[in-house]
Design a protein around this motif. Structure first.
Motif, PDB file in Angstrom:
ATOM      1  N   THR A  67       0.833  -1.201   0.000  1.00 47.96           N
ATOM      2  CA  THR A  67       0.000   0.000   0.000  1.00 47.96           C
ATOM      3  C   THR A  67       0.865   1.247   0.000  1.00 47.96           C
ATOM      4  OG1 THR A  67      -1.826  -1.095   1.151  1.00 47.96           O
ATOM      5  CG2 THR A  67      -1.721   1.297   1.300  1.00 47.96           C
ATOM      6  N   TRP A  70       2.505   1.544  -3.556  1.00 47.52           N
ATOM      7  CA  TRP A  70       1.571   1.960  -4.596  1.00 47.52           C
ATOM      8  C   TRP A  70       1.037   3.362  -4.341  1.00 47.52           C
ATOM      9  CZ3 TRP A  70       2.278  -0.333  -8.791  1.00 47.52           C
ATOM     10  CH2 TRP A  70       2.463  -1.711  -8.873  1.00 47.52           C
ATOM     11  N   GLY A  71       0.786   3.682  -3.085  1.00 46.65           N
ATOM     12  CA  GLY A  71       0.315   5.025  -2.766  1.00 46.65           C
ATOM     13  C   GLY A  71       1.345   6.084  -3.100  1.00 46.65           C
ATOM     14  N   THR A  72       2.607   5.800  -2.787  1.00 44.36           N
ATOM     15  CA  THR A  72       3.673   6.760  -3.088  1.00 44.36           C
ATOM     16  C   THR A  72       3.876   6.910  -4.593  1.00 44.36           C
ATOM     17  OG1 THR A  72       4.800   6.190  -1.010  1.00 44.36           O
ATOM     18  CG2 THR A  72       6.098   7.306  -2.713  1.00 44.36           C
ATOM     19  N   GLY A  74       1.705   6.265  -6.982  1.00 37.85           N
ATOM     20  CA  GLY A  74       0.539   6.925  -7.558  1.00 37.85           C
ATOM     21  C   GLY A  74       0.556   8.426  -7.338  1.00 37.85           C
ATOM     22  N   SER A  75       0.921   8.850  -6.121  1.00 32.14           N
ATOM     23  CA  SER A  75       0.973  10.291  -5.850  1.00 32.14           C
ATOM     24  C   SER A  75       2.073  10.972  -6.650  1.00 32.14           C
ATOM     25  CB  SER A  75       1.193  10.529  -4.354  1.00 32.14           C
ATOM     26  OG  SER A  75       2.454  10.040  -3.927  1.00 32.14           O
ATOM     27  N   LEU A 141      -7.579   3.633  -1.269  1.00 27.70           N
ATOM     28  CA  LEU A 141      -6.242   3.927  -1.783  1.00 27.70           C
ATOM     29  C   LEU A 141      -6.292   5.079  -2.772  1.00 27.70           C
ATOM     30  CD1 LEU A 141      -3.229   3.231  -2.119  1.00 27.70           C
ATOM     31  CD2 LEU A 141      -3.892   1.505  -3.797  1.00 27.70           C
ATOM     32  N   SER A 144      -6.464   8.402  -0.968  1.00 24.12           N
ATOM     33  CA  SER A 144      -5.193   8.738  -0.316  1.00 24.12           C
ATOM     34  C   SER A 144      -4.152   9.181  -1.346  1.00 24.12           C
ATOM     35  CB  SER A 144      -4.672   7.545   0.484  1.00 24.12           C
ATOM     36  OG  SER A 144      -4.327   6.457  -0.358  1.00 24.12           O
ATOM     37  N   ILE A 145      -4.174   8.592  -2.535  1.00 17.06           N
ATOM     38  CA  ILE A 145      -3.243   8.998  -3.586  1.00 17.06           C
ATOM     39  C   ILE A 145      -3.493  10.445  -3.987  1.00 17.06           C
ATOM     40  CG2 ILE A 145      -2.714   8.672  -6.040  1.00 17.06           C
ATOM     41  CD1 ILE A 145      -2.935   5.670  -5.587  1.00 17.06           C
ATOM     42  N   ALA A 149      -0.833  13.447  -3.517  1.00 17.26           N
ATOM     43  CA  ALA A 149      -0.392  14.193  -4.698  1.00 17.26           C
ATOM     44  C   ALA A 149      -0.510  15.694  -4.469  1.00 17.26           C
ATOM     45  CB  ALA A 149      -1.213  13.772  -5.918  1.00 17.26           C
ATOM     46  N   ALA A 209       5.550  11.903   0.890  1.00 16.62           N
ATOM     47  CA  ALA A 209       4.499  10.921   0.605  1.00 16.62           C
ATOM     48  C   ALA A 209       4.633   9.684   1.490  1.00 16.62           C
ATOM     49  CB  ALA A 209       4.535  10.527  -0.870  1.00 16.62           C
ATOM     50  N   TYR A 235      -1.490   2.224   5.504  1.00 12.78           N
ATOM     51  CA  TYR A 235      -0.086   2.468   5.181  1.00 12.78           C
ATOM     52  C   TYR A 235       0.808   2.052   6.355  1.00 12.78           C
ATOM     53  CZ  TYR A 235      -1.378   5.317   1.098  1.00 12.78           C
ATOM     54  OH  TYR A 235      -1.856   5.760  -0.115  1.00 12.78           O
TER      55      TYR A 235
END
Length: 283
Positions: A67, A70-72, A74-75, A141, A144-145, A149, A209, A235
Motif C-alpha cells: 500500500t 503503490w500510494g507513493t 501513484g501520488s 487507496l 489517499s493517492i 499528490a 508521501a 499504510y
C-alpha cells in the motif's frame, strides 16, 4: 577569530544532527529487530494478515508495504508532472505579477498542517469518490493517492522553481542566439542545468508521501487489506500511529519493527536518488 568560532559552532551543530540520526537509528534497531526475530523475517515481511490482538495474533505487513509503495508511486505519477510543469511555467513563462501571486499561494499551502488536508479529503474527496464511482465507502487507496499528490505539490514546485531560477541567464541567451525557440531552450537547456535541484524536489516529495500519516489515516479507511485502488487500506505510517497508543508486548515491538522497515525504505530511496544526482552531476 570570529569566523573560526562560527565555523566551530556550525561543526558542532552538524555533529549534533548526525548524533541524533544515529541515536534514532540505533533505537529503532534495538526496538524493532527482536520482534522480527520472534515472528520470523519471512512471516513478518511477506505475511498477508495483520491481526495484532486476540488469541492467535499474526503480524504480516506485506499489505502495508505494498500500500505504501503503490500510494507513493501513484501520488508521484500525479504530483510530479504537475509540480514540474508548474515550476517551469512560473520560472520561465509566467508574467511577474502572476508568478508572485502563485509563489505566495504555494508558500501558504506548504504551511498547511497535514490534518487539514486530511479533514478536507475526508469531508469533500471521500464522499465525491463514493458518489462518482458508486462505492459503499469512498475512503480508499485512490483517495489517499489524490491527497498525497496535492500535499507534495508545494515542495516539488518550490524546490524546482528555485533551481530553475538559479540557472545562469547566459545559458538561455546562448541557446536563443543559436536559433533555438524559447520552449526548446527551457526544456533542453534550463531543465538539464537545474536537474540536481529537480531531483532534490523528487526526493523531498517521496519523503513527504512515504512519511505522511495523519492525512492518509483520515481518507484511506485504515483496513489491513491488500492494496486495491478502491478498497480501504492501511499504510506503514498509519499502522504505527493507529495502534501505538494501546499496544503492549510483542504487538508494540512489531510496531517498532514497522517503523524500522519504513526507515530503511526512506534511507534506500534517498541513497538511490543521491547516486543518480551524483551521476547526473558528473555527466
Amino acid at each position: 577569530m570570529k569566523e573560526r568560532a562560527i565555523g566551530i559552532i556550525f561543526t558542532l551543530l552538524g555533529l549534533v544532527s548526525v548524533l541524533f540520526v544515529l541515536l534514532i537509528t540505533v533505537y529503532l534497531i534495538v526496538s524493532g529487530v527482536p520482534a522480527i526475530g520472534e515472528i520470523g523475517f519471512i512471516n513478518f515481511m511477506f505475511g498477508k494478515v495483520w491481526r495484532s490482538t486476540g488469541s492467535d495474533p499474526q503480524f504480516g505487513i506485506l499489505p502495508f508495504i505494498l500500500t505504501t509503495i503503490w500510494g507513493t508511486i501513484g501520488s508521484l505519477i500525479i504530483g510530479l508532472p504537475i509540480g514540474f510543469f508548474s515550476a517551469v511555467y512560473l520560472a520561465k513563462m509566467a508574467p511577474k505579477r502572476i508568478r508572485d501571486i502563485f509563489v505566495v499561494i504555494i508558500g501558504v499551502i506548504s504551511g498547511v498542517p497535514s490534518v487539514v488536508y486530511g479533514l478536507v479529503g475526508m469531508l469533500v474527496l471521500v464522499p465525491f469518490v463514493r458518489t462518482v464511482f458508486n462505492l459503499p465507502d469512498g475512503a480508499s487507496l485512490f483517495a489517499s493517492i489524490i491527497v498525497l499528490a496535492v500535499m507534495i505539490l508545494p515542495t516539488v514546485i518550490k524546490v524546482s522553481l528555485t533551481s530553475l531560477e538559479a540557472v545562469p541567464k547566459d545559458y538561455e541567451e546562448a541557446s536563443l542566439a543559436l536559433g533555438a525557440t524559447k520552449i526548446e531552450t527551457y526544456f533542453r537547456v534550463s531543465v538539464p542545468a537545474a536537474r540536481s535541484g529537480i531531483l532534490t524536489s523528487v526526493v523531498l516529495g517521496i519523503g513527504r508521501a512515504i512519511g505522511e500519516a495523519m492525512a492518509v489515516m483520515m481518507v484511506a479507511g485504515n483496513v489491513a487489506n491488500m492494496p486495491s485502488i478502491f478498497k480501504s487500506v492501511r499504510y506503514l505510517t498509519t499502522a504505527v500511529a493507529i495502534e501505538m497508543s494501546y499496544s503492549s508486548g510483542l504487538q508494540r515491538q512489531a510496531l517498532f519493527s514497522i517503523a524500522l522497515v519504513l526507515f530503511c525504505f526512506i534511507m534506500i530511496i534517498n541513497g538511490i536518488l543521491m547516486v543518480l544526482r551524483r551521476e547526473n552531476k558528473d555527466a
